[in-house]
Structures are given as C-alpha cells and as structure tokens.
Design a protein around this motif. Structure first.
Motif, short mmCIF file in Angstrom:
data_model
loop_
_atom_site.label_atom_id
_atom_site.label_comp_id
_atom_site.label_asym_id
_atom_site.label_seq_id
_atom_site.Cartn_x
_atom_site.Cartn_y
_atom_site.Cartn_z
N THR A 1 0.84 -1.20 0.00
CA THR A 1 0.00 0.00 0.00
C THR A 1 0.88 1.24 0.00
N VAL A 2 0.27 2.38 -0.35
CA VAL A 2 1.02 3.63 -0.34
C VAL A 2 1.47 3.97 1.07
N PHE A 3 0.67 3.61 2.07
CA PHE A 3 1.04 3.88 3.46
C PHE A 3 2.24 3.02 3.88
N GLU A 4 2.28 1.79 3.40
CA GLU A 4 3.42 0.92 3.71
C GLU A 4 4.69 1.44 3.05
N ALA A 5 4.57 1.91 1.81
CA ALA A 5 5.74 2.41 1.09
C ALA A 5 6.33 3.65 1.79
N ILE A 6 5.46 4.56 2.20
CA ILE A 6 5.93 5.76 2.90
C ILE A 6 6.57 5.38 4.23
N THR A 7 5.97 4.43 4.93
CA THR A 7 6.51 4.00 6.22
C THR A 7 7.86 3.33 6.05
N THR B 1 9.62 4.65 15.53
CA THR B 1 9.48 3.43 14.74
C THR B 1 8.16 2.74 15.06
N CYS B 2 7.88 2.60 16.34
CA CYS B 2 6.63 1.96 16.77
C CYS B 2 5.42 2.78 16.33
N PHE B 3 5.52 4.09 16.49
CA PHE B 3 4.40 4.94 16.09
C PHE B 3 4.15 4.85 14.59
N ALA B 4 5.22 4.85 13.80
CA ALA B 4 5.07 4.78 12.34
C ALA B 4 4.34 3.50 11.93
N GLN B 5 4.71 2.40 12.55
CA GLN B 5 4.05 1.13 12.21
C GLN B 5 2.60 1.13 12.67
N ALA B 6 2.32 1.75 13.82
CA ALA B 6 0.94 1.85 14.30
C ALA B 6 0.11 2.76 13.41
N LEU B 7 0.71 3.86 12.94
CA LEU B 7 0.00 4.78 12.05
C LEU B 7 -0.31 4.11 10.72
N ARG B 8 0.66 3.39 10.19
CA ARG B 8 0.42 2.68 8.93
C ARG B 8 -0.75 1.72 9.08
#
Length: 253
Positions: free
Chosen positions: A3-9, A221-228
């Motif tokens: 997904t685009v969210f995964e790519a940005i993350t 790092t944890c927040f980015a994965q939670a946001l994705r």
C-alpha cells in the motif's frame, strides 16, 4: 500488494536507520566532546524534521483516499474544503512581490494557479491536487497538531487510534488506556521540547545522549508502524470500487 502507506513507512524507517547509524558513529567516546554534541544535536533536529515530513505524507495520502472515495464534493468532510480554501488564501496573502517585471509576472501567475486549483476543487473538480495546501502544520508535530492534520479528512483522534495498537502498548509497557495516553503525550511533548531547546540554543554545551536518541527512534518506529496499520484500516475505498456492480452468479446471468 504494497500500500502507499506501507511504502511511505518503509522509506521513513530507512531514514530512521540512517539517523541511528549517525548517532552510533559519532557517539563514541573516541570523538571530541564538541563533535559528539554536534552529532547528537544534529540527529535530534533531523529526526524531528524527518518525522514531521513522514506524518505530512501519510496525512496527504489519507486525504487523497478520502477524496477518491467521494462521489462529489458534497460528500467530503466539511472541514476539508473549508481548510483547503483558508490555507490557500492565507498562503496567497503571504506572497512577496518582486518589483521587477518578471518577478511580478511570476508572482501573479503562481497566485492565479494556486487560486484556480482550490477554487475548482471547492466547486466540485476533485481531480485537483490541493493536498500540499491542505496538509500543513503550523507548529511542531506534537499530538494535538498531529491529530489536526487527520481531522480535516474526517479521522478523529488518530493518536489514540495509534497508541492503543499492540506495538505501542508494548513500547510503553502499559495496558491501561488512561496511563497509556498520558505516557504517549508526555513522550512526544518531551521530544519536541528537547528539539526546541536545541534549535533555540545551538551553542549549548549539552545535548541528548545516544541512549535518549535511540529511545526516540524506537518510539517513532513503533508509532510509524501503528500509524500505517491505522490508516490502512481506516482509508475508504475509491468511489469507483464502491459502486462497481457485483457479478451475477446465476448461469447465463
């Protein structure tokens, strides 16, 4: 499928890895104290800027998904069109005009283009790219500002949605939602307080230590994965997919 969210993350996590390597390289005691302070200060400022751009990119893509899901401008969150209009007008009001002939021409051309884009969008042309004007933070990316960037697209309290994810619970070592929220807000506000102290006093002879920066990087790092995970679950389907007729299962149908 990515997904685009995964790519940005993934790009953001790569950037965090580079910042961690910088801290590891210059944090060793073999380097002069001023070099270690400069490296730590630079790492903190870079971490804050990188995090803010990551959040903006994620918020823009979520806003884009919301627009693609709408059949008309009337179906968009009311705050979205109002915010896009206001921020564009505010930006136009800050344009500085060069008195030269070419400078005036460029300024007027840019102003006309920016106005036309938001005008056409608010009138119903949802193909217009209003996302850079729409998603813009005026202050540090503290939790309240972060929430605001997603509120314009109809997603309420994205911070709570994120810090209640298992990966954030594990980071803070907390199960109680009330305490979890307090720790989340405290840690992010503390990070930006330290960031601002550095930005406003670059000659200071003290800075965040390598262990503190490593903790900040783990937190983000944890927040980015939670946001994705949050955005992938909350992003609506494009309107074309919502209205696509189902295939008939009956023979010959």
């Amino acid at each position: 499928m990515t997904t685009v969210f995964e790519a940005i993350t993934d790009d953001f996590l790569d950037d965090l890895g580079a910042i961690a390597a910088l801290v590891g390289t210059f944090g060793a005691s073999s380097h002069p104290i001023k070099a270690r302070i400069a490296a730590a200060n630079s790492s903190t400022l870079l971490l804050a800027a990188t995090f803010e751009e990551f959040v903006r990119e994620m918020a823009r893509e979520f806003a884009r998904a919301v627009v693609l899901s709408a059949s008309s401008v009337d179906n968009l969150p009311k705050k979205m069109t109002a915010t896009a209009w206001k921020r564009t007008m505010d930006g136009l009001g800050r344009i500085k005009f060069d008195k030269s002939e070419n400078g005036l021409s460029d300024a007027f051309g840019s102003a006309q283009s920016r106005f036309s884009i938001v005008y056409d969008f608010c009138r119903g042309d949802l193909s217009k790219d209003i996302y850079r004007e729409l998603i813009h933070n005026e202050r540090n990316m503290r939790p309240d500002q972060l929430n605001e960037l997603f509120n314009v697209s109809g997603l309420g309290n994205v911070c709570r949605l994120c810090y209640e994810k298992p990966i954030m619970r594990s980071f803070y070592g907390e199960d109680d939602n009330s305490n979890l929220g307090k720790k989340f807000f405290s840690s992010f506000n503390d990070f930006f307080e330290r960031r601002n102290d550095i930005a406003h006093a670059l000659s200071a002879q003290k800075s965040n230590g390598p262990q503190q920066i490593e903790t900040d990087i783990r937190m983000m790092t944890c927040f980015a994965q939670a946001l994705r995970e949050t955005l992938e679950g909350a992003a609506p389907l494009p309107s074309a997919m919502q209205s696509a007729p189902e295939h008939e299962n009956a023979p010959g149908g």
